[in-house]
Design a protein around this motif. Structure first.
Motif, PDB file in Angstrom:
ATOM      1  N   PHE A  79      -3.785   0.849  -2.677  1.00  0.00           N
ATOM      2  CA  PHE A  79      -3.103  -0.436  -2.841  1.00  0.00           C
ATOM      3  C   PHE A  79      -2.361  -0.424  -4.167  1.00  0.00           C
ATOM      4  CE2 PHE A  79      -6.175  -1.987   0.317  1.00  0.00           C
ATOM      5  CZ  PHE A  79      -5.348  -2.781   1.100  1.00  0.00           C
TER       6      PHE A  79
ATOM      7  N   VAL B 275      -9.989   0.418  -2.060  1.00  0.00           N
ATOM      8  CA  VAL B 275      -8.624   0.171  -2.549  1.00  0.00           C
ATOM      9  C   VAL B 275      -7.863   1.471  -2.759  1.00  0.00           C
ATOM     10  CG1 VAL B 275      -9.185  -2.037  -3.598  1.00  0.00           C
ATOM     11  CG2 VAL B 275      -9.483   0.056  -4.934  1.00  0.00           C
TER      12      VAL B 275
ATOM     13  N   ASP C  97     -13.838  -1.632  -3.992  1.00  0.00           N
ATOM     14  CA  ASP C  97     -13.764  -2.864  -4.764  1.00  0.00           C
ATOM     15  C   ASP C  97     -15.138  -3.522  -4.819  1.00  0.00           C
ATOM     16  OD1 ASP C  97     -12.363  -4.998  -6.113  1.00  0.00           O
ATOM     17  OD2 ASP C  97     -12.632  -6.171  -4.274  1.00  0.00           O
TER      18      ASP C  97
ATOM     19  N   LEU D 274      -2.699  -6.140  -4.417  1.00  0.00           N
ATOM     20  CA  LEU D 274      -3.689  -6.628  -3.453  1.00  0.00           C
ATOM     21  C   LEU D 274      -3.996  -8.092  -3.739  1.00  0.00           C
ATOM     22  CD1 LEU D 274      -5.829  -6.139  -1.198  1.00  0.00           C
ATOM     23  CD2 LEU D 274      -7.412  -5.453  -3.017  1.00  0.00           C
TER      24      LEU D 274
ATOM     25  N   LYS E 178       0.846  -1.190   0.000  1.00  0.00           N
ATOM     26  CA  LYS E 178       0.000   0.000   0.000  1.00  0.00           C
ATOM     27  C   LYS E 178       0.882   1.241   0.000  1.00  0.00           C
ATOM     28  CE  LYS E 178      -4.465   1.219   1.990  1.00  0.00           C
ATOM     29  NZ  LYS E 178      -5.449   0.915   3.046  1.00  0.00           N
TER      30      LYS E 178
END
Lengths: 391, 207
Positions: free
Chosen positions: A221, A204, A197, A224, A97
């Motif tokens: 992210f 995200v 998401d 992921l 991240k």
């Protein structure tokens, strides 16, 4: 020659001394009583920019109910935000991240490996390879349990009171279908963006913007992996709490602190509403944490009694915010410490610079009255407290 | 019970009368007394003759050094206090002339001439009330008491003002990392918040 008894002289001198001191002390007692009776307790002058009504009785922290009627699309957008809040407790994932933060005082970019296990917590492996739990301790494995990361109805009510939310578009991030939700001021300018998401509900990517439309904070992210499906049925959103304000202080306790000289802001600070008031630490390390939020931004103000250590803490720099000298660190949050009127304040926030400046300029809310009468009054009361067992 | 009234003589009032230094009331009483007291009349005549003769004398020459020394003498000397009176007061004058006082003195005074103790007796009319040693001592005591009282008062107030000063607060060093964690714990659920950010921020190597 006449002989004089020295003891007689001493006795006479002692008698005179007692007489004189008695007369003076009597006068002082009379004057002190007058000051005590007719001069009010040391008057504090209200500082500029008082935002919280520091001397007004405080009520228990509470969210204000929204009075705005929400449309169907907005309710749908709120449901997506609520789902994003719940996902952290339900989705087993890991990934890298990116975190970025910008302010007029500096910026910070960092990446971390994140591992989240529902019900057990999140562990972050920072750039330097150290492993930390959510409590910030260097640990070799997961030890902390996360909870209460849901978006409650109250939080969303606060959010919709100050902002509007809307679903903007369906997009793709990291090869995954996502839905972008914008948060707008009532004036229509965008203040926040979330990419949720579609499969898991995870946010995200998040962005916060200032009034000029500049991104001041981003977390996204860059990789992921969802390791497990969403957990079992989710609890009712209204039953969840927005925070972990365990051991919160009641209004009476806050009023008592104020009477003891704690200069704390009230329920409103820089346009944000108090969502939590609690004690952190004990003894000389005791701090009062007051957290505020408008549903999107959040700030926590930590107040301590004392004066700020002149040694600048590691990672901090001396800066001037308004007319106030502060120690400032631009991490992922704006972190500032400053002192005034026997209080030391530390602010941790993701709010824009203007909000930070407003908070710093509004505290302390009072300036000590250093007049002679005020000092006399304070001194008399202090002496009174020595002899008054109930004081 | 009072003693039988007997006719007193003038004593030193005869001298004051001859000097015309009595107030009107006393003078009238003295005149009444002289009307039937040949002894006192003779004494008054004697005083007047002495006075007349002295007035005719040339003033004696006095060395200036002696004058300086005399001027330098304190008004009250220890000897003045302990020297016994050479002429005891007329015993019964006190009864008849209790209110008698030389001209220029209040007749209501608490210490009439006849009531002065023998060791402190002085010729009438020599000193004014303000120059009496007792008055001076009293005045000195009052002034000293007042000054001391004011000083004690100022000292008390000063102490109170100092005590009313700001207490030197203890130095604190805010545990910022803990604060970041606490902030994240409380506000992680806010839409714009990110719980992981508070952990990452604490893990910043610049800490």
């Amino acid at each position: 020659m006449k002989l004089v008894d020295p003891r007689a002289g001493l006795l006479r001198a002692a008698r005179r001394l007692v007489l004189v001191m008695g007369a003076g002390a009597l006068g002082a007692v009379v004057c002190s009583t007058g000051v005590y009776l007719f001069v009010p307790a040391p008057v504090e002058t209200t500082g500029a920019g008082q935002s919280g009504g520091g001397s007004t009785p405080r009520t228990a922290p509470a969210f204000t109910s929204s009075i705005r009627t929400l449309g169907a699309s907005e309710r749908q957008a709120l449901e997506l935000l609520r789902r994003a809040g719940r996902a952290q407790n339900q989705v087993d994932y890991q990934g890298t991240k990116l975190f970025r933060s910008w302010s007029r005082w500096g910026e910070m970019t960092t990446t971390a490996f994140v591992r989240n296990v529902p019900g057990r917590g999140v562990t972050v492996i920072a750039e330097d390879g150290s492993t930390r739990s959510a409590t910030g301790q260097r640990v070799p494995q997961l030890v902390s349990a996360e909870s209460h990361l849901d978006l409650s109805d109250e939080t969303l009510a606060t959010l919709t009171q100050a902002y509007r939310v809307r679903i903007v578009a369906a997009e793709r991030l990291l090869g995954r279908p996502v839905t972008r939700v914008d948060v707008l001021r009532l004036s229509g300018t965008v203040v926040g963006r979330l990419w949720v998401d579609d499969a898991t509900g995870l946010a995200v990517q998040r962005e916060l913007l200032d009034t000029a439309g500049r991104v001041i904070r981003r977390s996204a992210f860059t990789g992921l992996s969802v390791l497990g499906p969403a957990a079992s049925p989710t609890p009712s959103p209204s039953a969840a709490t927005v925070d972990d304000c365990a051991g919160g202080l009641t209004a009476d306790e806050l009023a008592e602190l104020a009477s003891e000289g704690w200069d704390l802001p009230g329920r409103q600070l820089a346009g944000l509403t108090q969502v939590c008031a609690r004690t952190v630490g004990t003894g000389v390390d005791r701090s009062i944490q007051l957290s505020y939020s408008d549903g999107l931004f959040a700030l926590s103000l930590f107040a301590q009694r004392g004066r700020l250590d002149e040694a600048v803490p590691g990672g901090f720099k001396r800066r001037q915010v308004g007319d106030t000298a502060v120690y400032l660190r631009c991490g992922l949050y704006r972190e500032l410490s400053w002192a005034g009127s026997g209080m030391v304040y530390t602010l941790v926030t993701d709010a824009p610079d203007a909000t930070v400046t407003t908070v710093v300029e509004s505290l302390p809310t009072v300036a000590a009255d250093t007049g002679v009468l005020a000092r006399m009054s304070k001194g008399i009361r202090r002496v009174g407290s020595w002899v008054d067992p109930f004081h | 019970m009072t003693a039988p009234r007997r006719d007193p003589h003038l004593g030193e009032l005869a001298s004051a009368f001859a000097d015309d230094a009595l107030d009107l009331t006393t003078r009238d009483r003295v005149l009444v007394h002289l009307a039937h007291c040949a002894e006192c009349r003779a004494e008054v005549d004697g005083h007047r003759q002495v006075k007349a003769r002295l007035a005719k004398l040339e003033p004696p020459s006095c060395p200036s050094s002696l004058l300086d020394r005399l001027r330098a003498l304190p008004e009250t000397t220890p000897a003045d206090r302990v020297t016994p009176a050479l002429t005891p007061p007329p015993v019964r004058l006190e009864a008849s002339f209790r209110s008698v006082a030389p001209a220029g003195r209040s007749t209501g005074g608490r210490r009439p001439v006849a009531a002065v103790a023998p060791g402190r007796r002085r010729p009438a009319g020599r000193r004014t009330a303000g120059s009496r040693p007792g008055g001076r001592r009293l005045r000195r005591r009052v002034v000293a008491t007042a000054v001391g009282g004011v000083a004690a008062f100022a000292l008390s107030l000063g102490t109170v003002v100092v005590l009313g000063g700001e207490e030197q607060p203890s130095t604190v060093n805010p545990p910022v990392l803990t604060y970041i964690q606490e902030h994240g714990a409380v506000t992680g659920g806010v839409a714009g918040g990110d719980r992981e950010a508070s952990v990452v921020d604490v893990a910043d190597p610049h800490e």
